[in-house]
Scaffold this motif. Structure first.
Motif, PDB file in Angstrom:
ATOM      1  N   VAL A  80       0.851  -1.197   0.000  1.00  0.00           N
ATOM      2  CA  VAL A  80       0.000   0.000   0.000  1.00  0.00           C
ATOM      3  C   VAL A  80       0.889   1.250   0.000  1.00  0.00           C
ATOM      4  CG1 VAL A  80      -1.641   1.318   1.428  1.00  0.00           C
ATOM      5  CG2 VAL A  80      -1.926  -1.161   1.141  1.00  0.00           C
ATOM      6  N   PRO A  81       0.521   2.291  -0.773  1.00  0.00           N
ATOM      7  CA  PRO A  81       1.317   3.534  -0.770  1.00  0.00           C
ATOM      8  C   PRO A  81       1.015   4.388   0.476  1.00  0.00           C
ATOM      9  CG  PRO A  81      -0.523   3.760  -2.286  1.00  0.00           C
ATOM     10  CD  PRO A  81      -0.557   2.338  -1.759  1.00  0.00           C
ATOM     11  N   TRP A  82       1.634   4.045   1.584  1.00  0.00           N
ATOM     12  CA  TRP A  82       1.377   4.703   2.872  1.00  0.00           C
ATOM     13  C   TRP A  82       1.949   6.115   2.883  1.00  0.00           C
ATOM     14  CZ3 TRP A  82      -2.068   2.245   5.566  1.00  0.00           C
ATOM     15  CH2 TRP A  82      -2.154   0.855   5.497  1.00  0.00           C
ATOM     16  N   ARG A  83       1.219   7.020   3.571  1.00  0.00           N
ATOM     17  CA  ARG A  83       1.702   8.386   3.818  1.00  0.00           C
ATOM     18  C   ARG A  83       1.623   8.625   5.317  1.00  0.00           C
ATOM     19  NH1 ARG A  83      -0.708  12.624  -0.233  1.00  0.00           N
ATOM     20  NH2 ARG A  83       1.271  13.565   0.295  1.00  0.00           N
ATOM     21  N   LYS A  84       2.697   9.191   5.862  1.00  0.00           N
ATOM     22  CA  LYS A  84       2.717   9.446   7.301  1.00  0.00           C
ATOM     23  C   LYS A  84       1.840  10.653   7.613  1.00  0.00           C
ATOM     24  CE  LYS A  84       5.525   9.450  11.340  1.00  0.00           C
ATOM     25  NZ  LYS A  84       6.731   8.943  11.911  1.00  0.00           N
ATOM     26  N   GLY A  85       0.918  10.474   8.571  1.00  0.00           N
ATOM     27  CA  GLY A  85       0.026  11.549   8.986  1.00  0.00           C
ATOM     28  C   GLY A  85       0.590  12.327  10.158  1.00  0.00           C
ATOM     29  N   LEU A  86      -0.067  13.411  10.498  1.00  0.00           N
ATOM     30  CA  LEU A  86       0.358  14.236  11.628  1.00  0.00           C
ATOM     31  C   LEU A  86       0.310  13.482  12.944  1.00  0.00           C
ATOM     32  CD1 LEU A  86      -1.398  17.598  10.708  1.00  0.00           C
ATOM     33  CD2 LEU A  86       1.020  17.015  10.482  1.00  0.00           C
ATOM     34  N   SER A  87      -0.579  12.490  13.019  1.00  0.00           N
ATOM     35  CA  SER A  87      -0.737  11.737  14.261  1.00  0.00           C
ATOM     36  C   SER A  87       0.400  10.759  14.504  1.00  0.00           C
ATOM     37  CB  SER A  87      -2.057  10.960  14.212  1.00  0.00           C
ATOM     38  OG  SER A  87      -1.979   9.938  13.218  1.00  0.00           O
ATOM     39  N   GLY A  88       1.203  10.498  13.482  1.00  0.00           N
ATOM     40  CA  GLY A  88       2.265   9.509  13.603  1.00  0.00           C
ATOM     41  C   GLY A  88       1.921   8.198  12.927  1.00  0.00           C
ATOM     42  N   ALA A  89       0.640   7.966  12.674  1.00  0.00           N
ATOM     43  CA  ALA A  89       0.207   6.767  11.963  1.00  0.00           C
ATOM     44  C   ALA A  89       0.416   6.974  10.464  1.00  0.00           C
ATOM     45  CB  ALA A  89      -1.266   6.485  12.252  1.00  0.00           C
ATOM     46  N   HIS A  90       0.456   5.884   9.737  1.00  0.00           N
ATOM     47  CA  HIS A  90       0.532   5.934   8.281  1.00  0.00           C
ATOM     48  C   HIS A  90      -0.875   5.696   7.733  1.00  0.00           C
ATOM     49  CE1 HIS A  90       4.742   5.382   9.285  1.00  0.00           C
ATOM     50  NE2 HIS A  90       4.996   5.919   8.099  1.00  0.00           N
ATOM     51  N   PHE A  91      -1.256   6.446   6.693  1.00  0.00           N
ATOM     52  CA  PHE A  91      -2.596   6.375   6.129  1.00  0.00           C
ATOM     53  C   PHE A  91      -2.553   6.192   4.627  1.00  0.00           C
ATOM     54  CE2 PHE A  91      -3.263   8.660  10.067  1.00  0.00           C
ATOM     55  CZ  PHE A  91      -4.417   8.075  10.550  1.00  0.00           C
ATOM     56  N   CYS A  92      -3.630   5.646   4.106  1.00  0.00           N
ATOM     57  CA  CYS A  92      -3.855   5.573   2.672  1.00  0.00           C
ATOM     58  C   CYS A  92      -5.353   5.777   2.449  1.00  0.00           C
ATOM     59  CB  CYS A  92      -3.415   4.229   2.104  1.00  0.00           C
ATOM     60  SG  CYS A  92      -3.713   4.096   0.330  1.00  0.00           S
ATOM     61  N   LYS A  93      -5.711   6.893   1.848  1.00  0.00           N
ATOM     62  CA  LYS A  93      -7.117   7.206   1.568  1.00  0.00           C
ATOM     63  C   LYS A  93      -7.619   6.272   0.477  1.00  0.00           C
ATOM     64  CE  LYS A  93     -10.383  10.495   1.955  1.00  0.00           C
ATOM     65  NZ  LYS A  93     -11.387  10.190   2.906  1.00  0.00           N
ATOM     66  N   LEU A  94      -8.813   5.730   0.668  1.00  0.00           N
ATOM     67  CA  LEU A  94      -9.424   4.861  -0.337  1.00  0.00           C
ATOM     68  C   LEU A  94     -10.447   5.673  -1.122  1.00  0.00           C
ATOM     69  CD1 LEU A  94      -9.927   1.645   1.818  1.00  0.00           C
ATOM     70  CD2 LEU A  94      -8.063   2.202   0.260  1.00  0.00           C
ATOM     71  N   PRO A  95     -10.239   5.855  -2.400  1.00  0.00           N
ATOM     72  CA  PRO A  95     -11.056   6.792  -3.179  1.00  0.00           C
ATOM     73  C   PRO A  95     -12.542   6.443  -3.265  1.00  0.00           C
ATOM     74  CG  PRO A  95      -9.612   5.519  -4.623  1.00  0.00           C
ATOM     75  CD  PRO A  95      -9.239   5.190  -3.207  1.00  0.00           C
ATOM     76  N   GLU A  96     -12.873   5.182  -3.416  1.00  0.00           N
ATOM     77  CA  GLU A  96     -14.275   4.808  -3.611  1.00  0.00           C
ATOM     78  C   GLU A  96     -15.122   4.933  -2.356  1.00  0.00           C
ATOM     79  OE1 GLU A  96     -15.722   1.392  -5.786  1.00  0.00           O
ATOM     80  OE2 GLU A  96     -13.718   1.169  -6.595  1.00  0.00           O
ATOM     81  N   THR A  97     -14.506   4.868  -1.186  1.00  0.00           N
ATOM     82  CA  THR A  97     -15.288   4.689   0.031  1.00  0.00           C
ATOM     83  C   THR A  97     -15.306   5.867   0.980  1.00  0.00           C
ATOM     84  OG1 THR A  97     -13.440   3.840   1.301  1.00  0.00           O
ATOM     85  CG2 THR A  97     -14.677   2.237  -0.001  1.00  0.00           C
ATOM     86  N   SER A  98     -14.431   6.808   0.794  1.00  0.00           N
ATOM     87  CA  SER A  98     -14.255   7.908   1.746  1.00  0.00           C
ATOM     88  C   SER A  98     -13.679   7.422   3.065  1.00  0.00           C
ATOM     89  CB  SER A  98     -15.571   8.654   2.002  1.00  0.00           C
ATOM     90  OG  SER A  98     -16.045   9.206   0.818  1.00  0.00           O
ATOM     91  N   GLY A  99     -13.235   6.203   3.106  1.00  0.00           N
ATOM     92  CA  GLY A  99     -12.560   5.677   4.277  1.00  0.00           C
ATOM     93  C   GLY A  99     -11.059   5.637   4.025  1.00  0.00           C
ATOM     94  N   SER A 100     -10.310   5.208   5.028  1.00  0.00           N
ATOM     95  CA  SER A 100      -8.850   5.137   4.913  1.00  0.00           C
ATOM     96  C   SER A 100      -8.338   3.856   5.538  1.00  0.00           C
ATOM     97  CB  SER A 100      -8.195   6.300   5.668  1.00  0.00           C
ATOM     98  OG  SER A 100      -8.585   7.526   5.156  1.00  0.00           O
ATOM     99  N   LEU A 101      -7.171   3.449   5.073  1.00  0.00           N
ATOM    100  CA  LEU A 101      -6.423   2.420   5.765  1.00  0.00           C
ATOM    101  C   LEU A 101      -5.462   3.145   6.693  1.00  0.00           C
ATOM    102  CD1 LEU A 101      -5.527  -0.071   2.891  1.00  0.00           C
ATOM    103  CD2 LEU A 101      -7.395  -0.225   4.550  1.00  0.00           C
ATOM    104  N   MET A 102      -5.231   2.589   7.874  1.00  0.00           N
ATOM    105  CA  MET A 102      -4.294   3.150   8.838  1.00  0.00           C
ATOM    106  C   MET A 102      -3.345   2.034   9.250  1.00  0.00           C
ATOM    107  SD  MET A 102      -4.934   4.692  12.679  1.00  0.00           S
ATOM    108  CE  MET A 102      -5.338   3.108  13.418  1.00  0.00           C
TER     109      MET A 102
END
Length: 174
Positions: A80-102
């Protein structure tokens, strides 16, 4: 599982088609990954069907959610193309669902926080602790408005979750 009243209200809204796409996907993931989730969903669907059977549109949407959920479950989370968020967790936004992987690596912890709307997390891989309990793969973790939690990877393995936030009100048992 979270507060039983919040959990059942969430699953009731799922059965009646009252959740946003991302929240419905969270419920579908929980349902596909655990016997408990499937059993509770079937119970609330039976209640729904005795009051007003689901329309074709709702059933079609559920089948579509199952396809998306199955795709998420079968994802290789290392790719997964993870991006580090401000919280310290890594996220990947899922386009179809408006949800994210963390994703939280062992030892990673998000700062303590609350939400103004319901948040639903499904543990997809690994274990998660949030200051209230420890959760395994398939567990639905609900954080109601006003509740504070501090998600962290539990154990020596990365923890991957699907995260959704409500954009519509949900039932509350009072």
């Amino acid at each position: 599982m979270s507060n039983p009243d919040t959990y059942h209200a969430f699953m009731l809204d799922y059965a009646t088609g009252n959740l946003s796409a991302s929240m419905s996907l969270a419920a579908t993931l929980h349902r596909l990954m655990t016997e408990e989730g499937d059993e509770i969903a079937r119970t609330w669907e039976a209640v729904r069907d005795n009051i007003k059977p689901a329309g074709e549109d709702h059933l079609e949407a559920l089948f579509r959610m199952e396809d998306i959920a199955t795709e998420i479950i079968n994802t290789d989370y290392d790719d997964v193309p993870w991006r580090k968020g401000l919280s310290g967790a890594h996220f990947c936004k899922l386009p179809e669902t408006s949800g994210s992987l963390m994703r939280l690596q062992p030892g990673d912890r998000v700062f303590a926080h609350g939400h103004s709307a319901l948040e639903a997390m499904i543990v997809l891989d690994g274990r998660l602790e949030d200051g209230r309990d420890t959760f395994d793969a398939g567990d639905l973790v609900l954080a109601a408005p006003g509740e504070r939690h501090r998600p962290a990877a539990a154990g020596n393995k990365a923890c991957t979750c699907f995260v959704a936030r409500a954009d519509t009100p949900f039932w509350r048992f009072t």
